[in-house]
Motif scaffolding. Structure first.
Motif, PDB file in Angstrom:
ATOM      1  N   LEU A  20     130.977  60.330  -4.883  1.00 12.18           N
ATOM      2  CA  LEU A  20     131.313  59.419  -3.556  1.00 12.18           C
ATOM      3  C   LEU A  20     130.469  59.736  -2.405  1.00 12.18           C
ATOM      4  O   LEU A  20     130.043  58.653  -1.830  1.00 12.18           O
ATOM      5  N   VAL A  21     130.003  60.782  -2.200  1.00 16.05           N
ATOM      6  CA  VAL A  21     128.917  60.994  -1.190  1.00 16.05           C
ATOM      7  C   VAL A  21     127.567  60.217  -1.331  1.00 16.05           C
ATOM      8  O   VAL A  21     127.097  59.820  -0.357  1.00 16.05           O
ATOM      9  N   SER A  22     127.376  60.106  -2.617  1.00 14.14           N
ATOM     10  CA  SER A  22     126.087  59.385  -2.798  1.00 14.14           C
ATOM     11  C   SER A  22     126.170  57.963  -2.406  1.00 14.14           C
ATOM     12  O   SER A  22     125.100  57.445  -2.208  1.00 14.14           O
ATOM     13  N   PHE A  23     127.336  57.282  -2.302  1.00 11.52           N
ATOM     14  CA  PHE A  23     127.263  56.110  -1.990  1.00 11.52           C
ATOM     15  C   PHE A  23     126.853  55.710  -0.278  1.00 11.52           C
ATOM     16  O   PHE A  23     126.443  54.891   0.108  1.00 11.52           O
ATOM     17  N   LEU A  24     127.210  56.861   0.268  1.00  7.12           N
ATOM     18  CA  LEU A  24     126.928  57.006   1.806  1.00  7.12           C
ATOM     19  C   LEU A  24     125.444  57.708   2.070  1.00  7.12           C
ATOM     20  O   LEU A  24     124.880  57.083   3.266  1.00  7.12           O
ATOM     21  N   TRP A  25     125.253  58.875   1.541  1.00  9.63           N
ATOM     22  CA  TRP A  25     124.013  59.450   1.692  1.00  9.63           C
ATOM     23  C   TRP A  25     123.528  60.393   0.489  1.00  9.63           C
ATOM     24  O   TRP A  25     124.332  60.869  -0.191  1.00  9.63           O
ATOM     25  N   THR A  26     122.141  60.517   0.611  1.00 11.55           N
ATOM     26  CA  THR A  26     121.462  61.440  -0.514  1.00 11.55           C
ATOM     27  C   THR A  26     120.467  61.905   0.140  1.00 11.55           C
ATOM     28  O   THR A  26     119.975  61.422   1.281  1.00 11.55           O
ATOM     29  N   PRO A  27     120.087  63.290   0.196  1.00  9.14           N
ATOM     30  CA  PRO A  27     118.907  63.859   0.670  1.00  9.14           C
ATOM     31  C   PRO A  27     117.692  62.903   0.737  1.00  9.14           C
ATOM     32  O   PRO A  27     116.761  63.121   1.558  1.00  9.14           O
ATOM     33  N   ALA A  28     117.324  62.226  -0.382  1.00  8.61           N
ATOM     34  CA  ALA A  28     116.176  61.381  -0.452  1.00  8.61           C
ATOM     35  C   ALA A  28     116.474  60.221  -1.394  1.00  8.61           C
ATOM     36  O   ALA A  28     117.753  59.906  -1.980  1.00  8.61           O
ATOM     37  N   ASP A  29     115.572  59.078  -1.233  1.00  8.80           N
ATOM     38  CA  ASP A  29     115.615  57.880  -1.808  1.00  8.80           C
ATOM     39  C   ASP A  29     115.406  58.156  -3.289  1.00  8.80           C
ATOM     40  O   ASP A  29     114.135  58.612  -3.655  1.00  8.80           O
ATOM     41  N   VAL A  30     116.289  57.959  -4.190  1.00 11.42           N
ATOM     42  CA  VAL A  30     116.219  58.209  -5.778  1.00 11.42           C
ATOM     43  C   VAL A  30     114.948  57.288  -6.307  1.00 11.42           C
ATOM     44  O   VAL A  30     114.376  57.489  -7.361  1.00 11.42           O
TER      45      VAL A  30
END
Length: 269
Positions: A20-30
């Motif tokens: 769920l958090v990955s929809f809003l934020w990730t430490p870097a662009d995958v």
């Protein structure tokens, strides 16, 4: 609450929160490559290190959780959506309808599910959508059999006979009386199939038939890391642990729900 239920909820909830958090934020662009930073070990800048393309492993795991959970969840939904009505129909009607449904289930169970899923995705083409279809097809007979097995004993009870005498049809009885009484069985089976769906998605992605690049997938991360285990073991250990922890959490959650929902397994305080 039992320890397995709490621990299972925590472990499986960890994967759900990451997704769920990955929809809003990730430490870097995958999708951003940084070859100069490839295969870096875990550090303050990259908590789980980087892979062979220099992508942040934590970000990959988070987005990979989203992929695995989405595929497994929709596949379980397909299994429930088709399997539960088939099971209710077989239990309510009996006769040749029951025979056809059960022999169809036996036909599907006669073949290894992962092998047939590989054949289906190979025929339709590799993609997350086709992985969902392949996994969902094999969830249908599972839910049909569980539903039928749970419904048959209830059809012999007195209050069901009273409902029949009152003029209620088989469909109405199935929805109003049978389904609520087997909901606990379906919930527990759903958690089990959810964990199996995550494993199946990882297996299909491992052989290149699941989600396709640039979408991260735990199974493909393992496949890409197999030649670099000696050089950078974290690129294989981390996605492997993600799969193990999530599947273990769902299995513990299923066991805990079974104990909590089944009156025969409840212990007196």
């Amino acid at each position: 609450m039992r320890a397995s239920l709490i621990l299972g909820a925590l472990l499986s909830g960890l994967a759900l929160v990451a997704a769920l958090v990955s929809f809003l934020w990730t430490p870097a662009d995958v999708t951003q490559l940084a070859i100069a930073q490839k295969l870096l070990p875990p550090s303050g800048q990259h908590w789980l290190g980087t892979d062979h393309f220099g992508r942040d492993m934590l970000s990959m795991i988070m987005v990979g959780a989203r992929t695995s959970i989405a595929v497994a969840l929709v596949a379980v939904g397909i299994g429930m959506g088709f399997g539960v009505p088939l099971g209710l129909l077989a239990a309510a009607r009996g006769g040749w309808i029951d025979e056809v449904v059960m022999r169809g289930n036996d036909l599907v169970f006669a073949f290894p599910s992962l092998v047939i899923a590989i054949l289906i995705t190979a025929a339709l083409g590799p993609s997350a959508l086709n992985a969902i279809i392949a996994i969902g097809i094999f969830n249908i007979p599972v839910f049909a059999r569980v539903t039928r097995g749970g419904a048959l004993p209830i059809w012999t009870l007195d209050y069901i006979r009273a409902a029949q005498v009152a003029g209620k049809g088989a469909s109405r009885i199935s929805i109003q009386h049978i389904l609520p009484n087997i909901a606990n069985l379906l919930i527990v089976q759903g958690t089990i199939q959810f964990s199996l769906g995550i494993l199946a998605e990882a297996g299909l992605s491992y052989v290149g038939l699941g989600a396709q690049p640039p979408t991260p997938s735990w199974g493909r991360m393992l496949a890409e890391a197999q030649t670099m285990v000696a050089l950078a073991p974290h690129v294989a250990i981390i996605p492997g642990l993600a799969i193990v922890v999530t599947v273990l959490g769902l299995n513990l959650l299923g066991d805990g729900l079974r104990d909590a929902l089944d009156p025969r397994l409840r212990r007196s305080p």
